[in-house]
Design a protein around this motif. Sequence first.
Motif, short mmCIF file in Angstrom:
data_model
loop_
_atom_site.label_atom_id
_atom_site.label_comp_id
_atom_site.label_asym_id
_atom_site.label_seq_id
_atom_site.Cartn_x
_atom_site.Cartn_y
_atom_site.Cartn_z
N PHE A 56 0.84 -1.20 0.00
CA PHE A 56 0.00 0.00 0.00
C PHE A 56 0.87 1.25 0.00
CE2 PHE A 56 -2.07 3.43 2.34
CZ PHE A 56 -3.20 3.62 1.55
N LEU A 57 1.90 1.25 0.87
CA LEU A 57 2.74 2.44 0.99
C LEU A 57 3.48 2.74 -0.31
CD1 LEU A 57 4.26 2.05 4.56
CD2 LEU A 57 2.28 3.36 3.83
N TYR B 17 0.02 2.10 -3.80
CA TYR B 17 -1.25 2.82 -3.83
C TYR B 17 -1.15 4.18 -3.17
CZ TYR B 17 -3.63 -1.41 -5.31
OH TYR B 17 -4.04 -2.50 -6.00
N LEU C 61 -2.69 9.42 4.29
CA LEU C 61 -2.76 8.19 5.06
C LEU C 61 -1.42 7.45 5.01
CD1 LEU C 61 -4.37 6.05 6.65
CD2 LEU C 61 -4.93 5.00 4.46
N LEU D 75 1.19 9.07 7.15
CA LEU D 75 0.98 8.81 8.57
C LEU D 75 1.39 7.38 8.91
CD1 LEU D 75 -0.22 9.91 11.24
CD2 LEU D 75 -2.38 8.86 10.57
N VAL D 76 0.98 6.42 8.08
CA VAL D 76 1.31 5.02 8.35
C VAL D 76 2.82 4.81 8.35
CG1 VAL D 76 1.17 2.67 7.44
CG2 VAL D 76 -0.86 4.11 7.48
N ARG D 77 3.49 5.44 7.40
CA ARG D 77 4.94 5.31 7.31
C ARG D 77 5.59 5.83 8.60
NH1 ARG D 77 5.68 8.08 2.61
NH2 ARG D 77 4.97 6.27 1.46
N PHE D 78 5.11 6.95 9.06
CA PHE D 78 5.67 7.58 10.26
C PHE D 78 5.42 6.70 11.49
CE2 PHE D 78 5.81 10.68 13.72
CZ PHE D 78 7.00 11.31 13.42
N ILE D 79 4.17 6.25 11.65
CA ILE D 79 3.81 5.41 12.80
C ILE D 79 4.57 4.10 12.74
CG2 ILE D 79 1.91 4.16 13.85
CD1 ILE D 79 1.77 7.12 14.39
#
Lengths: 323, 294
Positions: free
Chosen positions: B107-108, B111, B117, B120-124
């Motif tokens: 996804f990262l 997509y 989103l 944010l997901v990458r950071f978290i």
Amino acid sequence: MVAVSEQTYKTARTDTRRAKPFRFDPLFAAATRAAAITVLVLLFGIMASMIYGGWPAFRAFGLGFLTGTQWDTMNDVYGGLPAIVGTLSTALIAMVIGVPLSIGTAIYLTQLAPAWFKRPVGTAVELLAAVPSIIYGMWGLFVFVPLFAAWFQVPVSSVVEGMPIVGTIFYARSPSGLGILSAGIILAFMIVPFIASLTRDMLDQIPTVLRESAYGIGCTTWEVVRHVLLPQAGVSIIGAIMLGLGRALGETMAVTFVIGNANRLSASVMDPGSTIASRIASEFNEALGMQMNALIGLGCVLFFVTFVVLVIARILVSRVRQY
Amino acid sequence: MSDAAITPSAEAEVKWGRVRQSRRIQDRILRVGCTTATALAVFVLFWILGMLLWKGGQGISLDLFTKITPGPGSQGGGLLNAIVGSIVLTFLGIAIATPIGVMAGTFLAEYGKGSKLAELVRFINDILLSAPSILIGLFVYVVLVMPFQGYSGWAGSVALAIIALPVIVRTTEDMLRLVPNGLREAAAALGAPASIVIRQVSWRAAKAGIVTGILLALARIAGETAPLLFTALNNNFWFNWNLTGGISNLPVTIYAFASAPYDNWQQLAWAGALLITGAILVLSIAARALINRK
């Protein structure tokens, strides 16, 4: 009639053929999105579970949970100050010792080592990061601690005894080798490979031409490092150091082995103490009721401290990616 | 590396006689200091490995792999149940983490380019990558152990999966980003929809890298102790595939045995430490070799 139905049949068949992957497509995209959201849910789940589990302790003791020095399982009074101070002081000692070592190692690996030597040494430093923390703990407890007691604690204690300030900080009442300082030193060795390999990657990214022009006007290696490399990589090196700090704060097994797990606050770094992580590791399985809530509450404190450190670290190193 | 060849030859030309004394001393201090720091780090690695080989090597015997962990005070014994338990927990953890991790990484990289989103997901994910493992143990305790009233192998492998997940997400994303866009465009031009492009082109091209990530994750969780303390716990019995109870595993066994008062327990702890470190170093080196071959 026949021709028409065959026609419809044909279009229908091609339709299903084409439709299948297209119907699968959004499904696949949604699945990857769901997996990505899982990562978010996990971190916020950790945050929520820490707050939920620690809530009874926060409510019962209020601010005293952070400032209290009593950890009394008989009367159910819990104050986390000794563990919080232990966590911060071991991490600080680890930084003071580990950061110069890491930066030195990174400079050696990028600037000083002969080309054929870089790879084996670099791999060795990275393997140091792969060694599990329990192995560091065993090495610390059975090899390092006895040597440390005999060759450092005893002589240093006899020298500093009675001195103001220094005598308080470095005097060991019982020179067993276990204590805050031993834990800090072991932690320093554990964070060196992390900070060193990150810093190395950052130094490697600095354009060679900058370095060469500095050498070209007659700079010594020290001057190149001090005036060209460090200013260039400065912010990201601080980020790498913060990442190391995040690791030092939460490290558990190695610290549990060597810190002595004492529940009191002591002014001397030679005395046994405890960190949040070591307290949780050594007490959690026997803990019931409020003691368990207090331990999870300590975990919550650790979570927020490391969270802030790691957020700052990631913002600073965002330019460089590593594992 | 061409720069490596240039710099040493450049400094070999320096005529020290014409350089001010203080600059020369400064430079010497840097060189000696940095070399010492590196030597110290490498020395500690060999010290630890040497100690493991010396103390653990004495405990390596056939019994280690054929007998189960001894009770308090009894003689002999081995680590069979702990070894099997550790292997099951670790691979179960990887089996849970791999599909989620690879999908999230996809996804990262594919997509979520530029989306909020994904950012944010990458950071978290990066935060999760360095989160203290003991907190993950506490989390799984609160979520899976408390409600079900008991330590379980499932809880242990979920905890390990949470530690492995960010490693897999990160490597998968990085490796997919290395796949040239031309490949994707060529596949898309042939009429392949996005999911086919990803599965048949991107994943295939990045396969070695993704496998490396999984190996790294395996190495990372194989020696994790802290999260297993409150999830899988331990037992002294033969492994029986009952993942709803406590499962014996190497790290917790080592932790329990290392400071125990029985000689045979300590011996087993050292042998176990040698096994686990050996396995992890082999995995890390294999991962490195895999990525360098490409």
